[in-house]
Design a protein around this motif. Sequence first.
Motif, mmCIF file in Angstrom:
data_model
loop_
_atom_site.group_PDB
_atom_site.id
_atom_site.type_symbol
_atom_site.label_atom_id
_atom_site.label_comp_id
_atom_site.label_asym_id
_atom_site.label_seq_id
_atom_site.Cartn_x
_atom_site.Cartn_y
_atom_site.Cartn_z
ATOM 1 N N THR A 177 -4.339 -4.432 4.432
ATOM 2 C CA THR A 177 -3.604 -5.688 4.227
ATOM 3 C C THR A 177 -2.930 -6.201 5.495
ATOM 4 O OG1 THR A 177 -1.633 -4.469 3.601
ATOM 5 C CG2 THR A 177 -3.134 -5.062 1.818
ATOM 6 N N GLY A 178 -2.763 -5.334 6.487
ATOM 7 C CA GLY A 178 -2.079 -5.739 7.714
ATOM 8 C C GLY A 178 -0.573 -5.767 7.560
ATOM 9 N N GLU A 179 -0.071 -5.289 6.429
ATOM 10 C CA GLU A 179 1.374 -5.307 6.181
ATOM 11 C C GLU A 179 2.012 -4.016 6.682
ATOM 12 O OE1 GLU A 179 2.843 -6.797 2.645
ATOM 13 O OE2 GLU A 179 1.882 -8.690 3.220
ATOM 14 N N TYR A 180 3.314 -4.118 6.944
ATOM 15 C CA TYR A 180 4.050 -2.918 7.343
ATOM 16 C C TYR A 180 4.273 -2.017 6.141
ATOM 17 C CZ TYR A 180 5.170 -4.491 12.049
ATOM 18 O OH TYR A 180 5.110 -4.866 13.348
ATOM 19 N N ARG A 181 4.151 -0.705 6.375
ATOM 20 C CA ARG A 181 4.414 0.243 5.293
ATOM 21 C C ARG A 181 5.419 1.261 5.813
ATOM 22 N NH1 ARG A 181 -0.994 2.541 3.100
ATOM 23 N NH2 ARG A 181 -0.820 3.736 5.005
ATOM 24 N N LEU A 182 6.429 1.545 5.016
ATOM 25 C CA LEU A 182 7.481 2.473 5.439
ATOM 26 C C LEU A 182 6.964 3.910 5.362
ATOM 27 C CD1 LEU A 182 10.486 2.654 6.273
ATOM 28 C CD2 LEU A 182 11.015 2.998 3.874
ATOM 29 N N LEU A 183 6.997 4.596 6.502
ATOM 30 C CA LEU A 183 6.538 5.990 6.524
ATOM 31 C C LEU A 183 7.690 6.943 6.238
ATOM 32 C CD1 LEU A 183 4.140 6.450 9.546
ATOM 33 C CD2 LEU A 183 3.634 6.647 7.122
ATOM 34 N N ALA A 184 8.761 6.758 6.966
ATOM 35 C CA ALA A 184 9.895 7.662 6.777
ATOM 36 C C ALA A 184 11.173 6.924 7.097
ATOM 37 C CB ALA A 184 9.748 8.878 7.686
ATOM 38 N N ASP A 185 12.165 7.124 6.263
ATOM 39 C CA ASP A 185 13.490 6.557 6.515
ATOM 40 C C ASP A 185 14.468 7.627 6.035
ATOM 41 O OD1 ASP A 185 15.518 4.912 7.130
ATOM 42 O OD2 ASP A 185 15.302 3.590 5.409
ATOM 43 N N ARG A 186 14.992 8.373 6.988
ATOM 44 C CA ARG A 186 15.737 9.566 6.609
ATOM 45 C C ARG A 186 17.244 9.317 6.680
ATOM 46 N NH1 ARG A 186 12.465 13.117 10.672
ATOM 47 N NH2 ARG A 186 12.827 11.197 11.807
ATOM 48 N N TRP A 187 17.917 9.824 5.688
ATOM 49 C CA TRP A 187 19.364 9.595 5.571
ATOM 50 C C TRP A 187 20.077 10.920 5.365
ATOM 51 C CZ3 TRP A 187 21.762 4.641 5.311
ATOM 52 C CH2 TRP A 187 20.862 3.575 5.403
#
Length: 458
Positions: A177-187
């Motif tokens: 799709t060419g869209e951004y996909r979140l791989l990791a967002d660590r908190w």
Amino acid sequence: MFYDTASALFGVAGLRVTDADPRPDGVVEVWAVTDCAGAACCPDCGAESSRVHEMVACRPRDVRRAGGQVELNWVKCRLKCENGECGRKTFTERIPVVPPGARVLPRVKDQCAGEVADRGIPPAEAARHAGVSWPVAHAAFAARADAVLGSPPAPVAHLGIDEHRRGRPRWETDPGTGEYRLLADRWHVNFCDLSGAQGMIGQVEGRTADDTAYWLALAPPAWRDRIEVVAIDMCAIFLSAVRRTLPRAQVAVDLFHVVQLAVKAAADVRRRATREKYGRRGREGDPEYGLKGLLNRNLESLSPEQFWKVIETLDGDAHGQQIAIAWIAKEKLRAALNLRKRITRSQPCERQVRDRLFTFYDWCAAHEDIPELVTLAKTIARWEQQIVTAVLTGVTNAATESLNRIAKLEARLAYGFRNPASQRRRVQIACTRGKRRPPRTATSRTKRTVTKQKQTPG
Ligand SMILES: [Zn+2]
């Protein structure tokens, strides 16, 4: 026990300084011999030996003196074991303060550990200064930190919970799709002692209700029972975790975030009204645009001139009146929050707080044509109990927020962390530094008379 001034100044018990030679490059070369009872005992059988096999020099790394590097040459004997039944043929002298085979004096490790743990210097920098490798400095720090942080926290009456992002989120582009996909967002979620001086008492990776509840559930029931108030942001995740694990504790939301929400709602109304009036976004020269800063300020901080400027500008048309209504709503909400003891110097009563909140709801309901106010009132109503608790108890999450700042600063100093456990250790040691720091005392200026002076020889 030191027998001469040079050895006493050098300060390694068991070594006697025989010579010190400052070189032109700033390095001080120190020569020392073993001077310690029991240094010549065989490590296997314990028999003392006097048969010298050979002399060896070892050069363990030492701390700097007055900024200059020190090169220690420890000349020691390799002795032959005189016990015929002992399996060991030879051994070198050893002293208690330096472990056998050590290439770094323990005080170098102590210095590195202290610099990282108590002075906030990154391990890499502490290692560079001491002339040792990063793993040596980091291991010394980790040993000290784990000993400090390993003990369970003391009872806490007011607990603060907040979250901070661990590093940057990572994205990838979806090839389809060419869209951004979140791989990791660590908190990380951190827990803070708001009523005492313990600072940060725990951290957990992730920011779901389960993650938060997990840490709380691991705490001993007696410790959890002592918690009276938990301060959180307006975050349903934390509320759900606290409800599950601390059913008896009261929950207070941080009032800063409540006011922030109201200020944001008023700004949203101003932007929408400006767009409706001019058909574009606000710009310099628009009367409403000039009030931007004044509307964000507290009412009591405005001078009479500024107050009348707001009133006169907004009174002109229906769009301006909408902005004024939103601004008044914000102030009505603040009037309820301002009943807290820190401001009025007297304990507020619950009825009074709820009455003022009711006045705020009433105002929003009377202007239900402004959607931002309806949303704001609904949110405040949902959190009413926690807001009232915050006003009555005066508990704020400010201390947790300040520790969050330290946590982020620590990550920047380290140029990011690869290892989450390492990050937690560094953050927690930084956020408990205040507790460990000795009280600051001024140096005494009184002159001391020297009563005992050593006779200089010759
Ligand atoms: Zn032996």
